[in-house]
Scaffold this active site. Sequence first.
Site, short mmCIF file in Angstrom:
data_model
loop_
_atom_site.label_atom_id
_atom_site.label_comp_id
_atom_site.label_asym_id
_atom_site.label_seq_id
_atom_site.Cartn_x
_atom_site.Cartn_y
_atom_site.Cartn_z
CG ASP A 183 -1.71 1.23 1.42
OD1 ASP A 183 -2.41 1.62 0.47
OD2 ASP A 183 -1.61 1.83 2.51
CG ASP A 233 -1.70 7.70 0.68
OD1 ASP A 233 -1.71 8.93 0.78
OD2 ASP A 233 -1.70 7.10 -0.43
CG ASP A 275 -1.81 2.32 6.54
OD1 ASP A 275 -2.22 3.35 7.12
OD2 ASP A 275 -2.01 2.10 5.34
#
Length: 285
Positions: free
Chosen positions: A8, A10, A168
């Site tokens: 991922d 961001d 995250d």
Amino acid sequence: MYKTVVFDLDGTLLDTLEDLYLAVNHALAAHGLPGRSRDEVRLATGNGIVRLIQRSVPTDCPDELRERVFGTFKEHYGAHSMDHTAPYAGMPELVAALREAGAHVAVVSNKADFAVQTIIRATFPDAFDCVMGENEAAGIPKKPARPMVDAALEAMGGRSGAVAYVGDSEVDVATAANADCDCVACSWGFRGREALVEAGAPLIVDTPSELQRVLLSCPSARRCSRSPNIFGRPAPPVRGRAIVIPNTGKVAQRREPPWVRRLLRHSTSITTSSPNTCTAITRCT
């Protein structure tokens, strides 16, 4: 080690929060709408910039005004997406180590593709084999649906063996499950440990160095030695098919996904934050 790792963007590779926060509030203020706090913007991320704006405008905001806010956000963010954005410390070195070890690495993000390509060129030039941002206009549903991950794997020559997916948020946990990838969740991102535990993340790491040990040492957690805990944390005893949860004295039946169960099968120590989540593992060989 994992031969394929999908990241991922961001909150995983990059800390983009400040620029997102400023762009959201610039767009809201430009149209006379109340601003949002950093925490509100942080929690609104994960599903792409359309949803970010939908969650940022007031609930009674007319569709036409919301579209104008979105347009202002895109224009401002396109010009200022790199004002404060930077990689998390240790992540460039981790990606370089994976490449040096022969792994294929990709970025798959729900952020608009124009922004993803710009940011990756600036922060990780020539570091990834495939970089994909949101492109639903081309018929590829965004995460947590699996087609984005499948498209990235196909661009790198197809799936070969176990694939690690690193993210995250709860979106990333669901994406990994939907795409049949081993999920490694990062507590330093936009959600934090508690939210990842609640989302059912099977493995949580707290630092890029811990992540590197997992990705470079564990071939889908298939062969694990009986060495001490590699993260240096206290570990509960594993008793048969149950785990003693730290600080509770409770014994919970194991319900981890198969790749985590393979870890436990050959390990003498594991640290858990819930019956379903392990936050440390033994060294793999």
